[in-house]
Design a protein around this motif. Structure first.
Motif, short mmCIF file in Angstrom:
data_model
loop_
_atom_site.label_atom_id
_atom_site.label_comp_id
_atom_site.label_asym_id
_atom_site.label_seq_id
_atom_site.Cartn_x
_atom_site.Cartn_y
_atom_site.Cartn_z
N ILE A 27 0.85 -1.19 0.00
CA ILE A 27 0.00 0.00 0.00
C ILE A 27 0.89 1.24 0.00
CG2 ILE A 27 -1.91 1.18 1.13
CD1 ILE A 27 -2.61 -1.50 2.46
N HIS A 28 0.79 2.01 -1.06
CA HIS A 28 1.68 3.16 -1.23
C HIS A 28 1.27 4.34 -0.36
CE1 HIS A 28 -1.12 5.65 -3.60
NE2 HIS A 28 -1.47 4.55 -4.27
N GLY A 29 2.16 5.32 -0.30
CA GLY A 29 1.90 6.53 0.47
C GLY A 29 1.49 7.69 -0.42
N HIS A 30 1.51 8.87 0.15
CA HIS A 30 1.16 10.13 -0.54
C HIS A 30 2.43 10.93 -0.79
CE1 HIS A 30 -0.57 14.19 -1.08
NE2 HIS A 30 0.44 14.55 -0.32
N PRO A 31 2.58 11.54 -1.95
CA PRO A 31 1.70 11.55 -3.12
C PRO A 31 2.26 10.63 -4.21
CG PRO A 31 3.14 13.45 -3.20
CD PRO A 31 3.59 12.61 -2.02
N PHE A 32 2.13 9.35 -3.99
CA PHE A 32 2.78 8.36 -4.84
C PHE A 32 1.75 7.48 -5.53
CE2 PHE A 32 5.44 8.85 -0.87
CZ PHE A 32 6.19 9.89 -1.36
N ASN A 33 2.19 6.37 -6.05
CA ASN A 33 1.30 5.37 -6.63
C ASN A 33 1.98 4.01 -6.53
OD1 ASN A 33 2.95 4.93 -9.11
ND2 ASN A 33 2.29 7.00 -9.62
N ARG A 34 1.38 3.01 -7.10
CA ARG A 34 1.87 1.64 -6.89
C ARG A 34 3.25 1.40 -7.49
NH1 ARG A 34 -1.30 1.47 -11.44
NH2 ARG A 34 -0.81 -0.09 -13.06
N THR A 35 3.71 2.26 -8.41
CA THR A 35 5.03 2.06 -9.01
C THR A 35 6.16 2.33 -8.03
OG1 THR A 35 5.22 4.33 -9.87
CG2 THR A 35 4.11 2.70 -11.27
#
Length: 265
Positions: A27-35
């Protein structure tokens, strides 16, 4: 990249690795995404089934506004696991993702095989920090994510990582491409997030806390608050890393996570 309709949105995710392997949910954080988990995918895909969602408002998942509570993101993940027929999994969450892991444990503790929290904070917001989140949300909507990234990226990674293009370039691309509406909605939701410190002593699954030694947002004492209060939890400090040790020091991070997961077997 599969996309599924969940709770009124199109949710993007990856389902990688070994179909019959033990499931790991990143589970990714902010402000990111699954990559942001690409180094972990490469390392663990031969032994585990890897589930990597883009959270509501991030990456390729739909944005909903004006506010998204962390509980909503947790429910999205629960529905995704139901759709994929995954009954139990180990959950790994970084920063905001770690807070979502704690919400998931509150909601579905019976579906955890293990819990890993990376550079996160179990405490709720203070009045001052909640106000700052709301102010940041409005600023992001006003000036956009490129300006926000330019002004804040140095807080997310250690000084050495700022000089490393292999870390800095994908991080900058990921942060600056995040949609302002999604980032702002999450900030407004996090201003109202729960304080999870009271549930830490009740966590009964194997647990690991990982933190970068140079984390600006959630430094080592914040990590120790969790590791000291979760029964038998381990604590790993990644020296020389900031808020994103999985990207900054992937070898050390993967070794720590891999050693923990092997003990589960």
């Amino acid at each position: 990249m599969p996309v599924t309709s969940i709770r009124g949105i199109s949710l993007a995710y990856d389902d990688l690795g070994q179909p019959n392997g033990a499931p790991l949910v990143f589970i990714h954080g902010h402000p990111f995404n699954r990559t942001m988990w690409s180094e972990q995918v490469a390392h663990f895909k031969n032994d585990y089934r890897l589930i990597l969602p883009d959270l509501r408002g991030y990456g390729e998942t739909d944005v909903t506004t004006p506010r998204v509570l962390l509980d909503e993101m947790a429910l999205d993940i629960i529905h995704l696991l139901d759709e994929l027929n995954i009954e139990k999994a180990a959950f790994i969450g970084l920063s905001m993702g770690g807070q979502i892991v704690l919400d998931l444990y509150r909601l579905i503790p019976h579906r955890f095989t293990a819990l890993v929290i990376v550079d996160s904070d179990a405490r709720g917001e203070t009045a001052e920090s909640a106000a700052r989140r709301l102010e940041t949300a409005e600023q992001i909507l006003k000036t956009g994510m490129i300006k926000h990234t330019d002004e804040t990226i140095h807080k997310y990674i250690a000084n050495a990582s700022l000089q490393n293009p292999a870390v800095y370039n994908p991080l900058y691309k990921m942060m600056s491409a995040t949609r302002p509406e999604g980032a702002a909605a999450a900030h407004k939701g996090r201003a109202l997030r729960r304080d999870h410190t009271a549930i830490l002593p009740a966590i009964t699954v194997p647990s690991l806390i990982i933190v970068g030694s140079e984390d600006f947002f959630t430094p080592i004492p914040v990590a120790r608050l969790m590791s000291d209060n979760i029964p038998n939890a381990g604590l790993v400090v990644i020296n020389g890393a900031g808020h994103l040790p999985n990207m900054e020091s992937p070898t050390e991070f993967n070794n720590a996570l891999g050693s923990f997961l092997r003990r589960l077997r």
